[in-house]
Design an enzyme around this catalytic site. Structure first.
Site, PDB file in Angstrom:
ATOM      1  N   HIS A  17       0.868  -1.200   0.000  1.00  0.00           N
ATOM      2  CA  HIS A  17       0.000   0.000   0.000  1.00  0.00           C
ATOM      3  C   HIS A  17       0.894   1.236   0.000  1.00  0.00           C
ATOM      4  O   HIS A  17       1.507   1.572   1.016  1.00  0.00           O
ATOM      5  CB  HIS A  17      -0.911   0.013   1.237  1.00  0.00           C
ATOM      6  CG  HIS A  17      -1.887   1.141   1.249  1.00  0.00           C
ATOM      7  ND1 HIS A  17      -3.218   0.955   1.515  1.00  0.00           N
ATOM      8  CD2 HIS A  17      -1.740   2.464   1.023  1.00  0.00           C
ATOM      9  CE1 HIS A  17      -3.843   2.119   1.458  1.00  0.00           C
ATOM     10  NE2 HIS A  17      -2.958   3.061   1.160  1.00  0.00           N
ATOM     11  N   HIS A  19       1.528   5.399  -1.703  1.00  0.00           N
ATOM     12  CA  HIS A  19       1.192   6.574  -2.522  1.00  0.00           C
ATOM     13  C   HIS A  19       2.493   7.149  -3.076  1.00  0.00           C
ATOM     14  O   HIS A  19       3.333   7.631  -2.314  1.00  0.00           O
ATOM     15  CB  HIS A  19       0.457   7.623  -1.682  1.00  0.00           C
ATOM     16  CG  HIS A  19      -0.821   7.102  -1.112  1.00  0.00           C
ATOM     17  ND1 HIS A  19      -2.023   7.213  -1.768  1.00  0.00           N
ATOM     18  CD2 HIS A  19      -1.066   6.406   0.027  1.00  0.00           C
ATOM     19  CE1 HIS A  19      -2.970   6.625  -1.045  1.00  0.00           C
ATOM     20  NE2 HIS A  19      -2.413   6.126   0.045  1.00  0.00           N
ATOM     21  N   ARG A  21       2.414   9.470  -5.717  1.00  0.00           N
ATOM     22  CA  ARG A  21       2.142  10.781  -6.345  1.00  0.00           C
ATOM     23  C   ARG A  21       2.597  10.766  -7.797  1.00  0.00           C
ATOM     24  O   ARG A  21       2.700   9.722  -8.423  1.00  0.00           O
ATOM     25  CB  ARG A  21       2.798  11.933  -5.563  1.00  0.00           C
ATOM     26  CG  ARG A  21       2.594  11.898  -4.053  1.00  0.00           C
ATOM     27  CD  ARG A  21       1.144  11.831  -3.650  1.00  0.00           C
ATOM     28  NE  ARG A  21       0.973  12.077  -2.206  1.00  0.00           N
ATOM     29  CZ  ARG A  21      -0.075  11.677  -1.520  1.00  0.00           C
ATOM     30  NH1 ARG A  21      -1.058  10.988  -2.096  1.00  0.00           N
ATOM     31  NH2 ARG A  21      -0.188  11.963  -0.238  1.00  0.00           N
ATOM     32  N   ASN A  45      -4.949   7.377  -6.222  1.00  0.00           N
ATOM     33  CA  ASN A  45      -5.665   8.626  -5.879  1.00  0.00           C
ATOM     34  C   ASN A  45      -4.901   9.871  -6.335  1.00  0.00           C
ATOM     35  O   ASN A  45      -4.622  10.772  -5.556  1.00  0.00           O
ATOM     36  CB  ASN A  45      -5.982   8.682  -4.379  1.00  0.00           C
ATOM     37  CG  ASN A  45      -4.748   8.674  -3.483  1.00  0.00           C
ATOM     38  OD1 ASN A  45      -3.696   8.147  -3.851  1.00  0.00           O
ATOM     39  ND2 ASN A  45      -4.873   9.246  -2.304  1.00  0.00           N
ATOM     40  N   LYS A 103      -9.273  -0.317  -6.096  1.00  0.00           N
ATOM     41  CA  LYS A 103      -9.333   0.335  -4.793  1.00  0.00           C
ATOM     42  C   LYS A 103     -10.692   0.973  -4.565  1.00  0.00           C
ATOM     43  O   LYS A 103     -11.159   1.759  -5.387  1.00  0.00           O
ATOM     44  CB  LYS A 103      -8.239   1.416  -4.735  1.00  0.00           C
ATOM     45  CG  LYS A 103      -8.187   2.199  -3.446  1.00  0.00           C
ATOM     46  CD  LYS A 103      -7.679   1.353  -2.282  1.00  0.00           C
ATOM     47  CE  LYS A 103      -7.846   2.063  -0.958  1.00  0.00           C
ATOM     48  NZ  LYS A 103      -6.649   2.760  -0.520  1.00  0.00           N
ATOM     49  N   HIS A 140     -10.433   1.156   1.539  1.00  0.00           N
ATOM     50  CA  HIS A 140     -10.296   2.145   2.612  1.00  0.00           C
ATOM     51  C   HIS A 140     -11.552   2.004   3.456  1.00  0.00           C
ATOM     52  O   HIS A 140     -12.626   2.463   3.072  1.00  0.00           O
ATOM     53  CB  HIS A 140     -10.153   3.573   2.067  1.00  0.00           C
ATOM     54  CG  HIS A 140     -10.005   4.578   3.165  1.00  0.00           C
ATOM     55  ND1 HIS A 140      -8.819   5.196   3.463  1.00  0.00           N
ATOM     56  CD2 HIS A 140     -10.899   5.022   4.087  1.00  0.00           C
ATOM     57  CE1 HIS A 140      -8.989   5.990   4.504  1.00  0.00           C
ATOM     58  NE2 HIS A 140     -10.247   5.908   4.905  1.00  0.00           N
ATOM     59  N   HIS A 178      -4.678  -0.591   5.800  1.00  0.00           N
ATOM     60  CA  HIS A 178      -4.249   0.205   6.960  1.00  0.00           C
ATOM     61  C   HIS A 178      -5.183   0.087   8.158  1.00  0.00           C
ATOM     62  O   HIS A 178      -5.769   1.072   8.594  1.00  0.00           O
ATOM     63  CB  HIS A 178      -4.036   1.665   6.584  1.00  0.00           C
ATOM     64  CG  HIS A 178      -5.131   2.319   5.770  1.00  0.00           C
ATOM     65  ND1 HIS A 178      -6.460   2.254   6.106  1.00  0.00           N
ATOM     66  CD2 HIS A 178      -5.090   3.051   4.634  1.00  0.00           C
ATOM     67  CE1 HIS A 178      -7.170   2.928   5.228  1.00  0.00           C
ATOM     68  NE2 HIS A 178      -6.364   3.411   4.309  1.00  0.00           N
ATOM     69  N   LEU A 223      -5.123   9.450   7.784  1.00  0.00           N
ATOM     70  CA  LEU A 223      -6.417   8.763   7.802  1.00  0.00           C
ATOM     71  C   LEU A 223      -6.208   7.315   7.392  1.00  0.00           C
ATOM     72  O   LEU A 223      -5.450   7.067   6.464  1.00  0.00           O
ATOM     73  CB  LEU A 223      -7.387   9.458   6.840  1.00  0.00           C
ATOM     74  CG  LEU A 223      -7.798  10.867   7.292  1.00  0.00           C
ATOM     75  CD1 LEU A 223      -8.549  11.599   6.194  1.00  0.00           C
ATOM     76  CD2 LEU A 223      -8.636  10.800   8.571  1.00  0.00           C
ATOM     77  N   ASP A 251       1.398   2.660   3.507  1.00  0.00           N
ATOM     78  CA  ASP A 251       0.536   3.833   3.298  1.00  0.00           C
ATOM     79  C   ASP A 251       1.350   5.127   3.331  1.00  0.00           C
ATOM     80  O   ASP A 251       0.831   6.177   3.721  1.00  0.00           O
ATOM     81  CB  ASP A 251      -0.611   3.882   4.310  1.00  0.00           C
ATOM     82  CG  ASP A 251      -1.739   4.800   3.853  1.00  0.00           C
ATOM     83  OD1 ASP A 251      -1.761   5.176   2.668  1.00  0.00           O
ATOM     84  OD2 ASP A 251      -2.588   5.148   4.695  1.00  0.00           O
ATOM     85  N   HIS A 255       3.176  14.619   1.708  1.00  0.00           N
ATOM     86  CA  HIS A 255       2.652  15.970   1.445  1.00  0.00           C
ATOM     87  C   HIS A 255       3.765  16.943   1.802  1.00  0.00           C
ATOM     88  O   HIS A 255       4.486  16.719   2.783  1.00  0.00           O
ATOM     89  CB  HIS A 255       1.435  16.285   2.326  1.00  0.00           C
ATOM     90  CG  HIS A 255       0.218  15.480   2.002  1.00  0.00           C
ATOM     91  ND1 HIS A 255      -0.661  15.827   0.999  1.00  0.00           N
ATOM     92  CD2 HIS A 255      -0.263  14.350   2.548  1.00  0.00           C
ATOM     93  CE1 HIS A 255      -1.643  14.940   0.942  1.00  0.00           C
ATOM     94  NE2 HIS A 255      -1.422  14.027   1.873  1.00  0.00           N
ATOM     95  N   ALA A 267      -3.912  15.203   5.403  1.00  0.00           N
ATOM     96  CA  ALA A 267      -3.749  13.899   6.047  1.00  0.00           C
ATOM     97  C   ALA A 267      -2.718  13.085   5.283  1.00  0.00           C
ATOM     98  O   ALA A 267      -2.749  13.031   4.051  1.00  0.00           O
ATOM     99  CB  ALA A 267      -5.083  13.161   6.057  1.00  0.00           C
TER     100      ALA A 267
HETATM  101  N1  OTD Z   1      -4.333   8.365   4.249  1.00  0.00           N
HETATM  102  N2  OTD Z   1      -3.410  10.256   3.289  1.00  0.00           N
HETATM  103  C1  OTD Z   1      -3.481   9.713   2.031  1.00  0.00           C
HETATM  104  C2  OTD Z   1      -3.955   8.479   1.862  1.00  0.00           C
HETATM  105  C3  OTD Z   1      -4.146   7.635   3.040  1.00  0.00           C
HETATM  106  O1  OTD Z   1      -6.260   6.661   3.350  1.00  0.00           O
HETATM  107  C4  OTD Z   1      -5.141   6.545   2.880  1.00  0.00           C
HETATM  108  O2  OTD Z   1      -4.790   5.538   2.276  1.00  0.00           O
HETATM  109  C5  OTD Z   1      -2.995  10.525   0.922  1.00  0.00           C
HETATM  110  O3  OTD Z   1      -2.457  11.611   1.209  1.00  0.00           O
HETATM  111  O4  OTD Z   1      -3.070  10.078  -0.230  1.00  0.00           O
HETATM  112  C6  OTD Z   1      -3.865   9.591   4.369  1.00  0.00           C
HETATM  113  O5  OTD Z   1      -3.878  10.137   5.474  1.00  0.00           O
HETATM  114 ZN    ZN Z   2      -3.249   4.986   1.405  1.00  0.00          ZN
HETATM  115 ZN    ZN Z   3      -6.942   4.730   2.793  1.00  0.00          ZN
END
Ligand code: OTD
Ligand code: ZN
Ligand code: ZN
Length: 347
Positions: A17, A19, A21, A45, A103, A140, A178, A223, A251, A255, A267
Site C-alpha cells: 500500500h 502513494h 504521487r 488517488n 481500490k 479504505h 491500513h 487517515l 501507506d 505531502h 492527512a
Molecule cells: N491516508 N493520506 C493519504 C492516503 C491515506 O487513506 C489513505 O490511504 C494521501 O495523502 O493520499 C492519508 O492520510
Molecule cells: Zn493509502
Molecule cells: Zn486509505
C-alpha cells in the site's frame, strides 16, 4: 564479547500500500521505496484519479521512467473505483495486466477521494465481476457520515459495509487497508482466507495521544486517524502474531511540509524513508524479529498470488538517525519519526 554488529537478512520485501504521487514529487520519493521494496501496490488517488487501464499503463511508465539507473522496482497498479466503473473494462484491465487490484475509496474518506464510490450498492456489478476474476479489492474501510465519530469510522464500516458485502460476495478477495482498530483485527481473523489486511508503521507505533503531544502535531495526522492505545496493541499483536492474513503496507503518503503545517493540514504520513527500519523496531520490541520476513515478504505475495522475490535485504542493529526533513524536487517533506534515532538500519 565481540563488537560484531547483529544483522538480519530477509527476502526482499514488498509494500502492499503506497502513494507515489506524480511528477517531481514522485521522482523525489520513489528512490526511498525502491531501495527497500521490490514491488509496491501503487495507490490510484491522483488528481484526476487512475480509473482506466490506459491511465494505469501511462502512470506505470512514468514511474519506471523516474526510477534511477540501477534500481530494480516493479510498480503494481490499481484502479480507482467510482460509481461509473464499467465491470468489463475493469476485467479487461486486470487480464491484460494493467491492474493488479482495484481500490474502493468511499467518497470523501481520505485524500483525493472525492470521485470515490458514494454507495457500495452502485458497484455491485463491479464486485461480482471482481469475485469472478479473483481480482483483489483494496478497501479504505471508513464510513464518512458526519454523525459517526471520526474515531469510530472503521468499526462502523465493518458492520455497515464489509459484513453485508462479504455476505453477498463471499468469494471476493478483500484487503482491508491500513487497519487501526481491534475491531478490524477481530473481523479479519474471523473472516475467510479471502480477507486480509495491511498494517502501517504509524498504526503500530502511535496512539492518538501522539496527535496532541505538547501541541497539535500535524505530522502524526493521517487517515484513518491513529486510535487509542488498546487498538494500537491489538494491531501490533496482529502484525507480529504470525498470521498470514496480515502484511506490510506502509501507506506512505507524502505531502509538502507547508501543506501539513497549515490551518487545514493534509492527512498523510511520509514513512517511506525508514519504513523497514520502523517495522524492524516494532518486531524487535515484541521479541519476534524472526517473524518480520513473513510479514514483510511472504504473506503479501501469497495473498495476491504473486511469486516471492528472489533477492534479499539486510538490516543491521545500528543507530539510524531520521533527518528532520528531506527534499523531493522543490518540496520539503518531513519523514515519519523525524529527529528520532531508530535501532535498525538498512545495510
Ligand atoms: N491516508 N493520506 C493519504 C492516503 C491515506 O487513506 C489513505 O490511504 C494521501 O495523502 O493520499 C492519508 O492520510
Ligand atoms: Zn493509502
Ligand atoms: Zn486509505
Amino acid at each position: 564479547m565481540t563488537a560484531e554488529t547483529m544483522r538480519l537478512t530477509i527476502r526482499r520485501p514488498d509494500d502492499w500500500h503506497l502513494h507515489l504521487r506524480d511528477g517531481a514529487m514522485m521522482a523525489g520519493v520513489l528512490p526511498y521505496t525502491a531501495r527497500q521494496f521490490a514491488r509496491a501496490i501503487v495507490m490510484p488517488n491522483l488528481a484526476p484519479p487512475v480509473t482506466t487501464p490506459d491511465a494505469a499503463d501511462a502512470y506505470r511508465q512514468r514511474i519506471l521512467d523516474a526510477l534511477p539507473e540501477g534500481m530494480d522496482f516493479t510498480p503494481l497498479m490499481t484502479c480507482y473505483l467510482t460509481d461509473e466503473t464499467v465491470p468489463g473494462q475493469l476485467a479487461d484491465g486486470f487480464q491484460r495486466g494493467s491492474f493488479v487490484a482495484a481500490k474502493l475509496y468511499p467518497a470523501g474518506a481520505t485524500t483525493n477521494s472525492a470521485h470515490g464510490v458514494t454507495d457500495i450498492a452502485n458497484i455491485r456489478a463491479v464486485l461480482a465481476e471482481m469475485e469472478k476474476q479473483g481480482m483483489v479489492l483494496c478497501v479504505h474501510g471508513e464510513v464518512t457520515r458526519a454523525d459517526v465519530d471520526v474515531f469510530d469510522r472503521e468499526a462502523v464500516f465493518i458492520e455497515d459495509v464489509l459484513i453485508p458485502t462479504l455476505a453477498d460476495f463471499p468469494g471476493l478477495k478483500v484487503v482491508f487497508e491500513h487497519i487501526t482498530t481491534k475491531d478490524a483485527v477481530d473481523f479479519v481473523l474471523a473472516a475467510g482466507d479471502n480477507v486480509a489486511a495491511t498494517i502501517t508503521p504509524q498504526h503500530l507505533m502511535l496512539n492518538r495521544n501522539a496527535l496532541f503531544e505538547g501541541g497539535l502535531r500535524p505530522h502524526a495526522y493521517c487517515l484513518p486517524v491513529v486510535k487509542r492505545e488498546e487498538h494500537r496493541r491489538a494491531v501490533r499483536r496482529a502484525a507480529t502474531g504470525g498470521s498470514p492474513k496480515f502484511f506490510l503496507g506502509t501507506d506512505s503518503a507524502p505531502h509538502a511540509r507547508h501543506a501539513k503545517e497549515s490551518s487545514c493540514g493534509c492527512a498523510g504520513i511520509f514513512n517511506a524513508p525508514f519504513a523497514l527500519e520502523t517495522y524492524a523496531t516494532v518486531f524487535e520490541e515484541e521479541g519476534v524479529l524472526d517473524r518480520l520476513e513473513a510479514f514483510a515478504s511472504v504473506h503479501g505475495p501469497a495473498f495476491y498470488d504473486l511469486p516471492l522475490n528472489e533477492g534479499t535485504v539486510t538490516l543491521e542493529k545500528a543507530p539510524a538517525m531520521v533527518p528532520d526533513a528531506v527534499q523531493a524536487g522543490e518540496e520539503t517533506l518531513v519523514p515519519f519519526c523525524a529527529g528520532m534515532t531508530l535501532g535498525w538500519r538498512l545495510a
